[in-house]
Design a protein around this motif. Structure first.
Motif, PDB file in Angstrom:
ATOM      1  N   GLN A 155      46.548  38.458  42.692  1.00  0.00           N
ATOM      2  CA  GLN A 155      45.283  38.085  43.323  1.00  0.00           C
ATOM      3  C   GLN A 155      45.475  36.948  44.329  1.00  0.00           C
ATOM      4  O   GLN A 155      44.795  36.896  45.359  1.00  0.00           O
ATOM      5  CB  GLN A 155      44.269  37.661  42.264  1.00  0.00           C
ATOM      6  CG  GLN A 155      43.693  38.814  41.462  1.00  0.00           C
ATOM      7  CD  GLN A 155      42.710  38.332  40.414  1.00  0.00           C
ATOM      8  OE1 GLN A 155      42.997  37.392  39.668  1.00  0.00           O
ATOM      9  NE2 GLN A 155      41.551  38.963  40.341  1.00  0.00           N
ATOM     10  N   VAL A 165      40.203  43.665  41.833  1.00  0.00           N
ATOM     11  CA  VAL A 165      40.359  44.078  40.436  1.00  0.00           C
ATOM     12  C   VAL A 165      41.374  45.219  40.376  1.00  0.00           C
ATOM     13  O   VAL A 165      41.478  46.026  41.306  1.00  0.00           O
ATOM     14  CB  VAL A 165      39.020  44.529  39.806  1.00  0.00           C
ATOM     15  CG1 VAL A 165      38.037  43.385  39.760  1.00  0.00           C
ATOM     16  CG2 VAL A 165      38.431  45.710  40.570  1.00  0.00           C
ATOM     17  N   GLY A 187      38.621  42.532  34.794  1.00  0.00           N
ATOM     18  CA  GLY A 187      37.538  43.095  35.589  1.00  0.00           C
ATOM     19  C   GLY A 187      37.616  44.594  35.767  1.00  0.00           C
ATOM     20  O   GLY A 187      37.041  45.143  36.718  1.00  0.00           O
ATOM     21  N   CYS A 188      38.331  45.283  34.856  1.00  0.00           N
ATOM     22  CA  CYS A 188      38.507  46.735  34.976  1.00  0.00           C
ATOM     23  C   CYS A 188      38.653  47.326  33.579  1.00  0.00           C
ATOM     24  O   CYS A 188      38.751  46.585  32.587  1.00  0.00           O
ATOM     25  CB  CYS A 188      39.748  47.038  35.817  1.00  0.00           C
ATOM     26  SG  CYS A 188      41.297  46.682  34.942  1.00  0.00           S
ATOM     27  N   TYR A 201      47.215  49.277  40.412  1.00  0.00           N
ATOM     28  CA  TYR A 201      46.320  48.873  41.506  1.00  0.00           C
ATOM     29  C   TYR A 201      46.548  49.800  42.701  1.00  0.00           C
ATOM     30  O   TYR A 201      47.571  50.507  42.769  1.00  0.00           O
ATOM     31  CB  TYR A 201      46.548  47.408  41.883  1.00  0.00           C
ATOM     32  CG  TYR A 201      47.957  47.055  42.309  1.00  0.00           C
ATOM     33  CD1 TYR A 201      48.397  47.228  43.618  1.00  0.00           C
ATOM     34  CD2 TYR A 201      48.865  46.515  41.389  1.00  0.00           C
ATOM     35  CE1 TYR A 201      49.675  46.894  44.007  1.00  0.00           C
ATOM     36  CE2 TYR A 201      50.147  46.179  41.765  1.00  0.00           C
ATOM     37  CZ  TYR A 201      50.549  46.367  43.073  1.00  0.00           C
ATOM     38  OH  TYR A 201      51.838  46.030  43.453  1.00  0.00           O
TER      39      TYR A 201
END
Length: 345
Positions: A155, A165, A187-188, A201
């Motif tokens: 991040q 996320v 967050g996922c 990702y």
């Protein structure tokens, strides 16, 4: 020294654990915990110089009793600056993909307790984590801390920062009591009892340029680098100012006269004249900085030689090899081999 050495990371994690216990959990007897988990009284190391294992023993005990989410708390605090020179390399890498390869190589060629493997498919990059055999008793604590720490570092180099996320995260162990916190921090979707430990990702992120706005983190990492590089990077003279600019603002300077002059608030003509008056040239300074930084990368990290060349702005690694050989009368491979050779006792 290798940046992902067991003791390097272990001591940082021990210090972080101590800070969390002091600030949030004063009711926990830290001294008793230190004795039980073989941590020195100042929490700086283990009794047998095994700081990472001492940390994992303490974290695992706390997870099973008083603080189920302690390793998530520590993973959430992870920063690229924890990794010193490697963090600097990641922050100044040209793309997310390049940074990911640097980090993965550093993990896999070091004494750290995790191994990673990346695969691409279905428009996703999947980083698969595995734990080395000796660390298996602490696998859950190690994995939940490390996967979250890796994500926090990713991040830090994404243009969207903490707003990004993952696509999904999976773990091989059963859902812990704090499973909801996993989902909140990542967050996922986070799945447990899966075949592999995976952080996934979008592949579209891979070719994105790392934003140059991480100036504070680069400053922290470059402070360590300048300390290693020595006195030539201090002072008010124009040569020292140029050297500092090249190290502190690599994404702006990029070893170019125009970019460096811009960073220093000078015209290219003025910078060239000032350097000539100081009996040096921009080209000479760039070569010196590149060679000195290369030596630090060679001796303080596990970065591949080709990655070091690319990191220092050489489009062709052979040009880097020749420049280094001409500058030091030793090849990059010889310097690295000499650092790894056991000292005769």
């Amino acid at each position: 020294m290798q940046l992902f050495q067991l003791e390097h990371i272990g001591k940082r994690r021990l210090a972080m654990l101590r800070e969390i216990l002091q600030a949030r959990y004063p009711e926990i007897d830290r001294q008793a915990l230190a004795v039980e988990c073989e941590i020195l009284s100042d929490w700086s190391d283990g009794y047998h110089h095994d700081a990472m294992y001492a940390f994992l023993r303490a974290a695992t005990q706390l997870r099973q009793s008083a603080i189920p989410d302690i390793t998530l708390q520590i993973g959430d605090r992870a920063q690229l600056t924890d990794s010193g020179l490697l963090g600097y390399a990641v922050l100044t890498a040209p793309t997310i993909e390049h940074a990911a390869k640097l980090t993965s190589h550093a993990l896999n060629s070091s004494q750290y307790l995790l191994r990673t493997k990346q695969s691409i498919g279905g428009d996703l990059v999947r980083t698969v984590f595995s734990v080395v055999h000796d660390a298996h008793p602490y696998r859950e604590a190690l994995l939940e801390m490390s996967v979250l720490a890796v994500w926090r570092c990713i991040q830090a180099i994404l243009p969207t920062g903490r707003a990004a996320v993952p696509s999904h995260v999976t773990f091989t162990y059963p859902a812990p009591s704090c499973a909801d916190m996993y989902r909140e921090l990542f967050g996922c979707p986070v799945l447990f009892n899966q075949a592999h430990n995976v952080l996934a990702y979008p592949d579209a992120w891979s070719q994105q340029a790392i934003p140059s706005g991480n100036s504070e983190m680069i400053r922290i990492c470059s402070a360590e680098l300048k300390q290693l590089l020595g006195e030539d990077y201090r002072g008010h003279g124009i040569a020292a100012r140029v050297k500092r600019a090249l190290v502190e603002h690599p994404n702006i300077c990029r070893f170019s006269l125009t970019g460096t002059a811009q960073q220093l608030g000078l015209t290219t003509r003025s910078l060239r004249r000032s350097l000539a008056e100081a009996d040096c040239s921009f080209r000479q300074i760039c070569l010196q900085v590149r060679m000195e930084m290369a030596t630090q990368y060679l001796t303080a990290t596990n970065m591949p030689l080709k990655a070091i060349a690319y990191q220092l702005g050489y489009q062709h690694s052979n040009n880097f090899y020749r420049a280094y050989q001409a500058y030091y009368a030793r090849s990059p491979s010889e310097v690295r081999a000499a650092m790894r050779r056991p000292v005769a006792g």
